[in-house]
Design a protein around this motif. Sequence first.
Motif, PDB file in Angstrom:
ATOM      1  N   ASN A   1      22.170   7.070  -4.647  1.00 30.19           N
ATOM      2  CA  ASN A   1      21.114   6.167  -4.203  1.00 30.19           C
ATOM      3  C   ASN A   1      21.649   4.869  -3.595  1.00 30.19           C
ATOM      4  O   ASN A   1      21.061   4.342  -2.637  1.00 30.19           O
ATOM      5  CB  ASN A   1      20.179   5.838  -5.361  1.00 30.19           C
ATOM      6  CG  ASN A   1      19.266   6.980  -5.716  1.00 30.19           C
ATOM      7  OD1 ASN A   1      19.022   7.873  -4.913  1.00 30.19           O
ATOM      8  ND2 ASN A   1      18.741   6.958  -6.935  1.00 30.19           N
ATOM      9  N   SER A   2      22.739   4.366  -4.105  1.00 31.58           N
ATOM     10  CA  SER A   2      23.245   3.074  -3.666  1.00 31.58           C
ATOM     11  C   SER A   2      23.754   3.066  -2.226  1.00 31.58           C
ATOM     12  O   SER A   2      23.931   1.993  -1.652  1.00 31.58           O
ATOM     13  CB  SER A   2      24.352   2.595  -4.602  1.00 31.58           C
ATOM     14  OG  SER A   2      25.439   3.495  -4.610  1.00 31.58           O
ATOM     15  N   VAL A   3      23.987   4.230  -1.637  1.00 30.56           N
ATOM     16  CA  VAL A   3      24.490   4.277  -0.262  1.00 30.56           C
ATOM     17  C   VAL A   3      23.497   4.897   0.708  1.00 30.56           C
ATOM     18  O   VAL A   3      23.775   4.940   1.919  1.00 30.56           O
ATOM     19  CB  VAL A   3      25.833   5.029  -0.171  1.00 30.56           C
ATOM     20  CG1 VAL A   3      26.826   4.469  -1.180  1.00 30.56           C
ATOM     21  CG2 VAL A   3      25.651   6.525  -0.362  1.00 30.56           C
TER      22      VAL A   3
ATOM     23  N   PHE B   1      30.329   9.896  -7.661  1.00 31.61           N
ATOM     24  CA  PHE B   1      29.885  10.668  -6.512  1.00 31.61           C
ATOM     25  C   PHE B   1      29.284   9.752  -5.457  1.00 31.61           C
ATOM     26  O   PHE B   1      28.523   8.838  -5.776  1.00 31.61           O
ATOM     27  CB  PHE B   1      28.837  11.696  -6.944  1.00 31.61           C
ATOM     28  CG  PHE B   1      28.126  12.332  -5.797  1.00 31.61           C
ATOM     29  CD1 PHE B   1      28.728  13.336  -5.057  1.00 31.61           C
ATOM     30  CD2 PHE B   1      26.854  11.918  -5.439  1.00 31.61           C
ATOM     31  CE1 PHE B   1      28.081  13.924  -3.983  1.00 31.61           C
ATOM     32  CE2 PHE B   1      26.191  12.497  -4.373  1.00 31.61           C
ATOM     33  CZ  PHE B   1      26.812  13.500  -3.644  1.00 31.61           C
ATOM     34  N   VAL B   2      29.607  10.021  -4.200  1.00 26.64           N
ATOM     35  CA  VAL B   2      29.073   9.244  -3.095  1.00 26.64           C
ATOM     36  C   VAL B   2      28.209  10.096  -2.178  1.00 26.64           C
ATOM     37  O   VAL B   2      27.057   9.760  -1.903  1.00 26.64           O
ATOM     38  CB  VAL B   2      30.195   8.583  -2.274  1.00 26.64           C
ATOM     39  CG1 VAL B   2      29.610   7.814  -1.088  1.00 26.64           C
ATOM     40  CG2 VAL B   2      31.020   7.655  -3.156  1.00 26.64           C
TER      41      VAL B   2
END
Length: 124
Positions: free
Chosen positions: A62-64, A47-48
């Motif tokens: 969280n990473s994006v 998921f993004v």
Amino acid sequence: QVQLVESGGGLVQAGASLRVSCAASRGTFSSYGMGWYRQAPGKEREFVAAISRSGDSTQYVNSVKGRFTISRDNAKNTVYLQMNNLKPEDTAVYYCAASPIARLTIIFRDYAYWGQGTQVTVSS
């Protein structure tokens, strides 16, 4: 029911920006929550970002956060993912997906319709 087609991927250097788009047809776009997922070779689909039917609510992995922005234009039947400060770890095939349920969701199984994906490659 709805058909989705992604575009806008490409090869860029780290730190660059891209905007990928997803055009919907053969359905009522405003009745779907929309999401972006990505999948790198050998890894599960991740998921993004997601956006509600009206566009008033969003969620990100969280990473994006702080780098990517999901948006939609219901008049154009299109959802976008603006990707800034791209990193090599963002390299993946990016898929858009549509969910018929009413609430904003990040759950994979809630997304019933998928596009074919667009490749994003970020070099160092």
